[in-house]
Scaffold this active site. Structure first.
Site, mmCIF file in Angstrom:
data_model
loop_
_atom_site.group_PDB
_atom_site.id
_atom_site.type_symbol
_atom_site.label_atom_id
_atom_site.label_comp_id
_atom_site.label_asym_id
_atom_site.label_seq_id
_atom_site.Cartn_x
_atom_site.Cartn_y
_atom_site.Cartn_z
ATOM 1 N N CYS A 14 0.811 -1.220 0.000
ATOM 2 C CA CYS A 14 0.000 0.000 0.000
ATOM 3 C C CYS A 14 0.844 1.270 0.000
ATOM 4 O O CYS A 14 0.302 2.370 -0.161
ATOM 5 C CB CYS A 14 -0.953 -0.007 1.193
ATOM 6 S SG CYS A 14 -2.265 -1.235 1.022
ATOM 7 N N SER A 137 -6.488 -10.688 -15.971
ATOM 8 C CA SER A 137 -5.028 -10.599 -15.935
ATOM 9 C C SER A 137 -4.529 -9.816 -17.138
ATOM 10 O O SER A 137 -5.152 -9.810 -18.201
ATOM 11 C CB SER A 137 -4.407 -12.001 -15.927
ATOM 12 O OG SER A 137 -4.750 -12.700 -17.122
#
Length: 326
Positions: A14, A137
């Site tokens: 993050c 993907s």
């Protein structure tokens, strides 16, 4: 040959988020007020969106993904999925279904590692009782993984970031410091077993405890650090947050990692963003950096007392800066 996944990304976890100030400027013109059915939208920066299905059910939706935070593919998958599931828990929901989000440098890293990443994500979702079905993907210069998660919540018992009220204590369900330990891991390869345990612990129990205690305000602590997420909560709620810095817990080794210089750019940007809205009260820079540390799969910050979580401060009537440290 040991492949260190963290070496294939410019950052990790993050801490790779777009800085909060820049992000708010980007979405400022896109905010629409919630209607009768849109219960949680973009206005206050809540962790997930929620829309009413009927009187008893609301659909909760979120998406979260990031670059490798650890070198082990399976562990990264578990952490990334746990982090994505956390957004549903942060608004008081229960996850039902997730789909995978994957970016992979297919000509650089073995495809066998993808299986391990996805297996880690599946195991985290299984632990949450959440189905995983398919996903999307792309061939990407950097590896990225996460999930889009859909859940259910009671529309009358949602946890909102802007529902804090003066006179209510603040609780934090996980210790801080995984960000600096992940930065150390990227630089040295040293693994913090405790940091991994923190990042792979679901926020399910904390969310359920918050609801059981009658809490109405919460957010999860991730890339903007405790100070960043607390500032957003105080600002949205129209209160001042008083933080007892001595009550905040840290993962073992976090202070040593700061002293050794393992502080991400994301953490420093967090602190710079919050600084104009902060009364530091003489708190040393080392502690300020830990309070701003960009967490990955951090704990729930709840306006209210919940079992097993330390009380780290309180909300008081708005006066001066949004956050006061003591």
């Amino acid at each position: 040959m040991t492949i260190r996944l963290t070496q294939y990304a410019h950052g990790g976890g993050c801490a790779c988020k777009i800085p909060p100030g820049e992000l708010e400027a980007i979405v400022a013109g896109l905010v629409r007020p919630p209607g009768d059915d849109l219960l949680i939208g973009l206005d206050d920066g809540d962790d997930a969106a929620a829309i009413r299905l009927d009187g008893d059910r609301a659909v909760v939706a979120t998406a979260d993904f990031f670059t490798p935070v650890v070198d082990d593919a399976y562990t990264w998958g578990r952490i990334a999925a746990t982090n994505a599931l956390s957004d549903v828990y942060a608004v008081g929901g229960e996850p039902l279904l997730a789909v995978n989000l994957l970016g992979w440098p297919r000509d650089v890293l073995p495809m066998e590692l993808v299986t391990e990443v996805l297996r880690g994500g599946l195991d985290a979702a299984d632990a949450a009782g959440c189905h995983v079905a398919g996903g999307h993907s792309v061939d990407d210069p950097e590896p990225k993984y996460g999930m889009a998660v859909t859940g259910l919540a009671d529309p009358g018992r949602l946890l909102r970031i802007g529902a804090g009220r003066a006179g209510v204590p603040l609780s934090l369900s996980k210790p801080l410091g995984v960000g600096v330990l992940n930065t150390r891991h990227k630089a040295t390869g040293e693994v913090s077993v405790e940091a991994v345990a923190v990042m792979t612990t679901l926020n399910r129990d904390a969310s359920r405890a918050a609801l059981a205690a009658g809490a109405v305000c919460a957010t999860d602590v991730t890339g903007f650090g405790l100070l960043g997420h607390l500032y957003k909560l105080a600002r949205a709620s129209g209160v001042t947050a008083v933080l007892d810095t001595a009550a905040v817990g840290y993962v073992e080794g976090a202070r040593e990692a700061v002293r050794a210089g393992h502080v991400s750019g994301g953490t420093r940007r967090n602190l710079a963003w919050v600084a104009p809205h902060l009364e530091p009260g003489g708190v040393p820079e080392e502690t300020l950096l830990l309070l701003a540390d960009a967490q990955t799969s951090g704990g729930l910050l709840v306006a209210g007392e919940i079992p097993g979580a330390p009380v780290i401060g309180e909300l008081v009537p708005a006066a001066g800066p949004a956050i006061t440290l003591r």
